[in-house]
Scaffold this active site. Structure first.
Site, PDB file in Angstrom:
ATOM      1  N   ASP A  11       7.235   0.605  11.454  1.00  0.00           N
ATOM      2  CA  ASP A  11       8.176  -0.774  11.215  1.00  0.00           C
ATOM      3  C   ASP A  11       8.901  -0.531  10.153  1.00  0.00           C
ATOM      4  OD1 ASP A  11       8.904  -3.109  11.039  1.00  0.00           O
ATOM      5  OD2 ASP A  11       7.170  -4.126  10.132  1.00  0.00           O
ATOM      6  N   HIS A 214       7.341  -1.430   2.182  1.00  0.00           N
ATOM      7  CA  HIS A 214       8.419  -1.982   2.900  1.00  0.00           C
ATOM      8  C   HIS A 214       8.777  -3.541   2.969  1.00  0.00           C
ATOM      9  CE1 HIS A 214       7.391  -3.203   7.356  1.00  0.00           C
ATOM     10  NE2 HIS A 214       6.976  -3.974   6.537  1.00  0.00           N
TER      11      HIS A 214
END
Length: 683
Positions: A11, A214
């Site tokens: 991801d 992230h």
């Protein structure tokens, strides 16, 4: 006690072109991701392929055919996994990732049962539960004639994450360079590597790396995260600054304990640049004596803060130098000229309109014009920024259709007249926000823009544009350990999709024997179309943080015109100098002569950047990590201030690969285009 051989990043929002080399030199053989299947306009053409990086390194890579990392294990999705393998025939193995993986929870009893039933269905390949490494090893061994993807893997989505939460990104850049200086100086303390603060540095690095998660660094977390992160970053900055100052103090005192000099100067840059110092108590000095040179000093007051600014003397470019303030007039004075709407130094002449927008940047040598005729440069542009989904994550292409140039200024005045810098200041008001900017010519290579913005807009985006007098079909953007080239046109859907792109410290547009670079100290989003370079400065999304980026921001960017290619213009080195400012620390007074020491480790080859100097993880050796920055090959010499006993080339995990010859204080090594080189030096 497991050595990982795969990089598992399902991801992540795109991948830099140097990642294959980083993986290869870290013992990583396999790469997996999935998010690229979310791309907005163009579908990535492969599921299994060789990914080739900037230096030619290749990694076996796999994108799960089901296009998900949170598989529901229902028949429809399983069928998609079995029938949508774009590389069937070359590789007939696909990895299916199932369970609640985004937010946690993992596989459920229902999903496991569904997969068992799917495996028993007639005329369907069997499903096998395996460890990831088992899948990678078998799939790689049975794959044949795989296609090759060269260069960066760009996600056509989440382009706003290059910009959202600007202060977090600025802190990240600042901390990376503070830790770089701290490691460098700590490797040469008077007590040797036994004095190296390894535990403290590791703890600081782990904090910075945690914040690179992230949904933190991209700016896609909730408000509470950024309140906590800001406090944490401030602690890292405070600790790094103190440890750096202490290190310089110890080193300076060890050079000559009887100096009659109040300042120690350290720089890791190898280009001359601006030095800022807090004013000493009492009378403001007129000059500073450093290594025999008497250089001018200038008091500036910028954004409510006072600094003394002086030029780095040539002898201190690669030095820890000892310097003293002086009330005597300087003997070395830069050539500066200030008129009503023009500032000049020995290299450039910069002209402004009545609002302080730049109308011209000319070379003093031959009057070459670097700004497109009839255009205004350093033009702030405001855009409506309402993406169709994921406010913090995305910028949509239609936002560019709402451009509003902020031409008018509330004020424009000359605020500095030398002897070190000449500068003007502009103030712009718009909406609920204000821009205050000082534009200067001085020791910093190029034209410097120190900027403070009070930002209180909703669903807006701010860029700054430079239409330059350059015609080229390719722009150059710094990436990790090198650069990438991207088209400046929109011939194809792949090029149209890159209307907002990431970069690191600089962009360059060049034609033949001239060009213009744009450097920054903490901005990551940009776009280049035809001859216009634009930095994306700020956004104001409303979710998941209602107050994202509201408040005051300070940052600096630099326009650096040049002759010849960017390889010969010190663009990379100038960007490092902007981000790693010269360190100046007061030292104890005494009596004695001037002494200075070089940067401890240096390389005179313009193609080589010393990225980091640190203590080895498992020995009392020094690790020097370098990279080739100009896409060329050759041989270079590394100099060390201590006598070198032995030197080995290592991988990124510091495993020795090859011994190289040592000659007193130098070692010679070969390099290839964009190669990352790690040397382990025992002194």
């Amino acid at each position: 006690n497991v050595e990982t051989k795969d990089l598992w990043l399902p991801d992540t929002f795109g991948f830099c072109a140097q990642l294959p080399q980083i993986m290869a030199k870290s013992g990583i053989e396999y790469f997996l991701t999935q998010k690229i299947s979310w791309s907005q306009f163009n579908k990535f053409p492969h599921n299994t392929f060789w990914w080739e990086g900037l230096d030619g390194s290749r990694i076996w890579s796999h994108f799960p055919p089901a296009n998900t990392y949170t598989g529901m294990a229902d028949p429809e999705q399983v069928l998609q996994h079995l029938t949508q393998n774009k590389d069937a025939g070359r590789n007939d193995h696909g990895l299916y990732i199932f369970g609640y993986g985004d937010g946690g929870g993992g596989p459920t009893t229902e999903k496991l049962g569904s997969l068992r039933r799917c495996g028993r269905a007639p005329a369907k390949p069997a499903f096998e539960g395996k460890k990831a490494i088992e899948f990678f090893e078998e799939a790689k061994s049975k794959s044949r004639d795989l296609p090759v993807w060269v260069g960066e893997i760009y996600l056509e989505l989440h382009r706003g994450t290059y910009t959202t939460q600007a202060n977090t990104k600025k802190f990240n850049r600042q901390c990376e360079f503070l830790l770089r200086d701290l490691e460098w100086l700590s490797s040469f303390l008077p007590g040797g590597l036994q004095e190296y603060p390894a535990k403290e540095i590791e703890s600081l690095w782990k904090t910075v790396l945690l914040h690179q998660f992230h949904d933190i660094l991209p700016g896609s977390s909730v408000r509470e995260v950024y309140e906590e992160v800001e406090d944490s970053y401030k602690q890292v900055v405070q600790m790094c600054e103190k440890m750096i100052d202490d290190s310089i103090q110890k080193i300076a005192e060890n050079l000559d304990r009887s100096k009659n000099r109040p300042l120690a100067i350290f720089t890791s840059a190898n280009v001359s640049t601006e030095v800022r110092v807090k004013p000493p108590k009492g009378e403001t000095p007129q000059s500073i004596i450093c290594n025999g040179q008497s250089l001018p000093v200038q008091l500036i007051e910028e954004f409510g803060e006072k600094h003394l600014v002086f030029q780095t003397p040539e002898a201190a470019l690669e030095a820890v130098a000892i310097a003293e303030w002086s009330k005597s007039p300087p003997t070395v004075i830069p050539k500066l000229l200030v008129k009503s709407r023009k500032i000049e130094n020995e290299l450039f002449s910069v002209r402004f309109d009545t609002n302080g927008n730049i109308t011209s940047v000319q070379s003093k040598e031959d009057e070459t014009e670097f700004i497109e005729q009839g255009s205004l440069a350093n033009m702030f542009q405001l855009f409506d920024d309402r993406p169709t989904s994921w406010s913090a994550w995305d910028i949509d292409v239609f936002s560019h259709e709402t451009q509003k140039d902020l031409i008018k200024s509330e004020s424009f005045e000359i605020v500095e007249r030398g002897p070190v810098r000449a500068a003007v200041e502009i103030e712009k008001m718009f909406g609920n926000s204000r821009i205050l900017q000082r534009i200067s010519l001085g020791p910093t290579p190029g034209i410097r823009f120190d900027t403070q913005i009070d930002w209180y807009e909703d669903e807006k985006m701010l860029k700054v544009a430079f239409p330059v007098n350059v015609h080229t079909h390719r722009a150059i953007f710094e990436t990790q350990f090198g650069f990438v080239e991207r088209p400046t046109h929109k011939n194809t859907s792949w090029e149209i999709a890159k209307f907002e792109v990431p970069h690191q410290k600089w962009i360059d547009l060049s034609e033949g024997d001239m060009g213009v670079a744009l450097l920054n100290d903490g901005k990551y989003g940009c776009d280049v179309y035809k001859n216009v370079m634009r930095l994306t400065l700020l956004r104001s999304p409303k979710a998941p943080d209602l107050y994202a980026d509201m408040g005051t921001h300070r940052f600096t960017y630099v326009l650096l015109p040049h002759f010849g290619t960017f390889h010969w213009a010190n663009i990379v080195h100038s960007a490092y100098a902007l981000n790693a400012p010269v360190r100046v620390v007061p030292v104890a007074r005494g009596e004695g002569k001037v002494a200075f020491m070089n940067r401890f480790v240096s390389c005179d080859d313009r193609n080589i950047i010393i990225e980091s100097v640190k203590k080895a993880e498992d020995s009392n050796s020094i690790i020097v990590r370098l990279y080739e920055c100009h896409q060329t090959r050759g041989k270079a010499e590394l100099y060390c201030s201590s006598k070198i006993k032995s030197c080995a080339i290592c991988d990124l995990m510091e495993n020795e690969l090859q011994q190289i010859e040592v000659s007193s204080n130098t070692v010679q090594f070969e390099y290839r285009p964009f190669e990352i080189i790690t040397l382990k030096i025992t002194t």
